[in-house]
Write an enzyme that holds these catalytic residues in place. Structure first.
Site, PDB file in Angstrom:
ATOM      1  N   LYS A  42     -60.760  26.425 -14.416  1.00 41.27           N
ATOM      2  CA  LYS A  42     -59.441  25.919 -14.092  1.00 41.27           C
ATOM      3  C   LYS A  42     -59.489  24.439 -13.772  1.00 41.27           C
ATOM      4  CE  LYS A  42     -58.671  30.396 -11.972  1.00 41.27           C
ATOM      5  NZ  LYS A  42     -59.281  31.083 -10.821  1.00 41.27           N
ATOM      6  N   GLY A  43     -60.708  23.921 -13.582  1.00 38.00           N
ATOM      7  CA  GLY A  43     -60.878  22.575 -13.040  1.00 38.00           C
ATOM      8  C   GLY A  43     -60.238  21.457 -13.842  1.00 38.00           C
ATOM      9  N   GLU A 100     -63.368  18.559 -19.665  1.00 35.80           N
ATOM     10  CA  GLU A 100     -63.991  19.209 -18.509  1.00 35.80           C
ATOM     11  C   GLU A 100     -63.718  18.360 -17.266  1.00 35.80           C
ATOM     12  OE1 GLU A 100     -64.912  21.489 -16.814  1.00 35.80           O
ATOM     13  OE2 GLU A 100     -66.947  22.180 -17.105  1.00 35.80           O
ATOM     14  N   ASP A 101     -63.712  18.999 -16.111  1.00 35.01           N
ATOM     15  CA  ASP A 101     -63.486  18.241 -14.878  1.00 35.01           C
ATOM     16  C   ASP A 101     -64.690  17.380 -14.508  1.00 35.01           C
ATOM     17  OD1 ASP A 101     -65.054  20.463 -14.202  1.00 35.01           O
ATOM     18  OD2 ASP A 101     -63.801  21.101 -12.527  1.00 35.01           O
ATOM     19  N   ASP A 104     -72.284  17.957 -14.187  1.00 33.19           N
ATOM     20  CA  ASP A 104     -73.186  17.902 -13.046  1.00 33.19           C
ATOM     21  C   ASP A 104     -74.598  18.136 -13.581  1.00 33.19           C
ATOM     22  OD1 ASP A 104     -73.946  17.987 -10.337  1.00 33.19           O
ATOM     23  OD2 ASP A 104     -73.515  20.106 -10.141  1.00 33.19           O
ATOM     24  N   LYS A 132     -71.841  13.194 -12.678  1.00 30.95           N
ATOM     25  CA  LYS A 132     -72.872  12.982 -11.651  1.00 30.95           C
ATOM     26  C   LYS A 132     -74.208  12.863 -12.370  1.00 30.95           C
ATOM     27  CE  LYS A 132     -71.046  16.172  -8.222  1.00 30.95           C
ATOM     28  NZ  LYS A 132     -71.426  17.365  -7.449  1.00 30.95           N
ATOM     29  N   PHE A 153     -70.615  16.572  -3.310  1.00 26.56           N
ATOM     30  CA  PHE A 153     -69.707  17.613  -3.788  1.00 26.56           C
ATOM     31  C   PHE A 153     -68.280  17.145  -3.540  1.00 26.56           C
ATOM     32  CE2 PHE A 153     -67.569  21.597  -4.335  1.00 26.56           C
ATOM     33  CZ  PHE A 153     -68.273  22.148  -5.393  1.00 26.56           C
ATOM     34  N   VAL A 154     -67.484  17.152  -4.592  1.00 29.71           N
ATOM     35  CA  VAL A 154     -66.129  16.615  -4.483  1.00 29.71           C
ATOM     36  C   VAL A 154     -65.091  17.684  -4.818  1.00 29.71           C
ATOM     37  CG1 VAL A 154     -66.778  14.215  -4.940  1.00 29.71           C
ATOM     38  CG2 VAL A 154     -66.236  15.713  -6.874  1.00 29.71           C
ATOM     39  N   ASP A 160     -62.537  22.259  -7.248  1.00 35.57           N
ATOM     40  CA  ASP A 160     -62.393  23.165  -6.115  1.00 35.57           C
ATOM     41  C   ASP A 160     -63.708  23.378  -5.389  1.00 35.57           C
ATOM     42  OD1 ASP A 160     -63.582  24.665  -8.347  1.00 35.57           O
ATOM     43  OD2 ASP A 160     -63.425  26.375  -6.981  1.00 35.57           O
ATOM     44  N   ARG A 166     -57.835  22.406  -5.214  1.00 38.07           N
ATOM     45  CA  ARG A 166     -57.568  21.878  -6.561  1.00 38.07           C
ATOM     46  C   ARG A 166     -56.299  21.031  -6.595  1.00 38.07           C
ATOM     47  NH1 ARG A 166     -60.921  24.673 -10.088  1.00 38.07           N
ATOM     48  NH2 ARG A 166     -61.276  26.863  -9.647  1.00 38.07           N
TER      49      ARG A 166
HETATM   50  P1  IMP Z   1     -72.800  21.938 -14.385  1.00 39.25           P
HETATM   51  O1  IMP Z   1     -72.937  23.141 -15.271  1.00 39.25           O
HETATM   52  O2  IMP Z   1     -73.861  21.908 -13.308  1.00 39.25           O
HETATM   53  O3  IMP Z   1     -72.714  20.630 -15.129  1.00 39.25           O
HETATM   54  O4  IMP Z   1     -71.485  22.134 -13.552  1.00 39.25           O
HETATM   55  C1  IMP Z   1     -70.261  22.022 -14.111  1.00 39.25           C
HETATM   56  C2  IMP Z   1     -69.248  22.804 -13.307  1.00 39.25           C
HETATM   57  O5  IMP Z   1     -69.608  22.916 -11.950  1.00 39.25           O
HETATM   58  C3  IMP Z   1     -67.920  22.099 -13.338  1.00 39.25           C
HETATM   59  O6  IMP Z   1     -67.109  22.595 -14.347  1.00 39.25           O
HETATM   60  C4  IMP Z   1     -67.351  22.368 -11.966  1.00 39.25           C
HETATM   61  O7  IMP Z   1     -66.543  23.515 -12.008  1.00 39.25           O
HETATM   62  C5  IMP Z   1     -68.542  22.637 -11.076  1.00 39.25           C
HETATM   63  N1  IMP Z   1     -68.898  21.483 -10.221  1.00 39.25           N
HETATM   64  C6  IMP Z   1     -69.971  20.684 -10.309  1.00 39.25           C
HETATM   65  N2  IMP Z   1     -69.975  19.735  -9.358  1.00 39.25           N
HETATM   66  C7  IMP Z   1     -68.840  19.928  -8.661  1.00 39.25           C
HETATM   67  C8  IMP Z   1     -68.241  19.230  -7.546  1.00 39.25           C
HETATM   68  O8  IMP Z   1     -68.745  18.240  -6.993  1.00 39.25           O
HETATM   69  N3  IMP Z   1     -67.058  19.748  -7.119  1.00 39.25           N
HETATM   70  C9  IMP Z   1     -66.446  20.817  -7.686  1.00 39.25           C
HETATM   71  N4  IMP Z   1     -66.970  21.491  -8.726  1.00 39.25           N
HETATM   72  C10 IMP Z   1     -68.156  21.047  -9.205  1.00 39.25           C
HETATM   73 MG    MG Z   2     -65.336  24.896 -10.560  1.00 37.90          MG
END
Ligand code: IMP
Ligand code: MG
Length: 178
Positions: A42-43, A100-101, A104, A132, A153-154, A160, A166
């Site tokens: 949903k991000g 994508e939001d 990470d 990040k 973490f944001v 969220d 959100r």
């Molecule tokens: P990744 O697979 O580790 O790149 O994470 C991606 C997903 O993790 C994103 O779509 C977010 O939903 C969540 N995420 C990663 N970091 C944060 C953050 O700082 N705040 C909120 N959601 C995060």
């Molecule tokens: Mg999320």
């Protein structure tokens, strides 16, 4: 563990200016073309809805959504990505922009890019609001990036923690309280 909102990392004004700039780049790239904008639920919902409103009328936009689950109620990625909702659209031969939001570890985006590429779109680009870079575990192409942020973490503007925050119009850092 208790959490509280800390300082604003990116305020509404900066968000909207940057979204407009990205929309201008995207509009140039896809002028006169049909573009399927795929939001990751949903991000990405707030970012996507602001972004598509700023696109030039010369881009023919369709939207679709995917939902994935990777985190549960944790601030660390499990590395396991599960498709909760797939696309309604057949993207074969189409220009696709995946929105994508945040990227990470990169695991979620890398998984989605691989999955969508297998469906043979004409082109596939990625657009993320936040990056990040310090936490990257897998390399993944980011074609449009809103902001690079430090390893915090944001929440807010679609992002969220455990489903909350959100709706906030700006990006806040979430801090733990001892
Ligand atoms: P990744 O697979 O580790 O790149 O994470 C991606 C997903 O993790 C994103 O779509 C977010 O939903 C969540 N995420 C990663 N970091 C944060 C953050 O700082 N705040 C909120 N959601 C995060
Ligand atoms: Mg999320």
């Amino acid at each position: 563990m208790n959490y509280r909102l800390s300082d604003i990392l990116i305020d509404e004004g900066r968000l909207h200016r940057r979204v407009k700039e990205i929309a201008e780049e995207v509009s140039r790239e896809y002028q006169g073309k049909e573009l399927i904008v795929v939001g990751v639920l949903k991000g990405a919902v707030l970012f996507l809805s602001d972004l598509i409103r700023e696109l030039d009328v010369g881009v023919c936009v369709k939207i679709d959504f995917m939902a994935v689950s990777s985190y549960g109620a944790s601030t660390k990625s499990s590395g396991v990505v599960r498709i909760v909702k797939d696309l309604d659209t057949d993207i074969k031969g189409k220009d696709v922009l995946l929105v994508e939001d945040i990227v990470d570890s990169g695991l979620t985006l890398a998984y989605l890019v691989k999955l969508l590429r297998e469906r043979d779109p004409k082109s596939l680009k990625t657009c993320v609001l936040l990056d990040k870079p310090d936490r990257r575990q897998v390399q993944v192409p980011v074609d449009y990036r809103g902001f690079s942020i430090p390893d915090e973490f944001v929440v807010g503007y679609g992002l969220d923690y455990a489903g909350l925050w959100r709706n906030l119009p700006a990006i806040f850092v979430l801090r733990t309280e001892a």
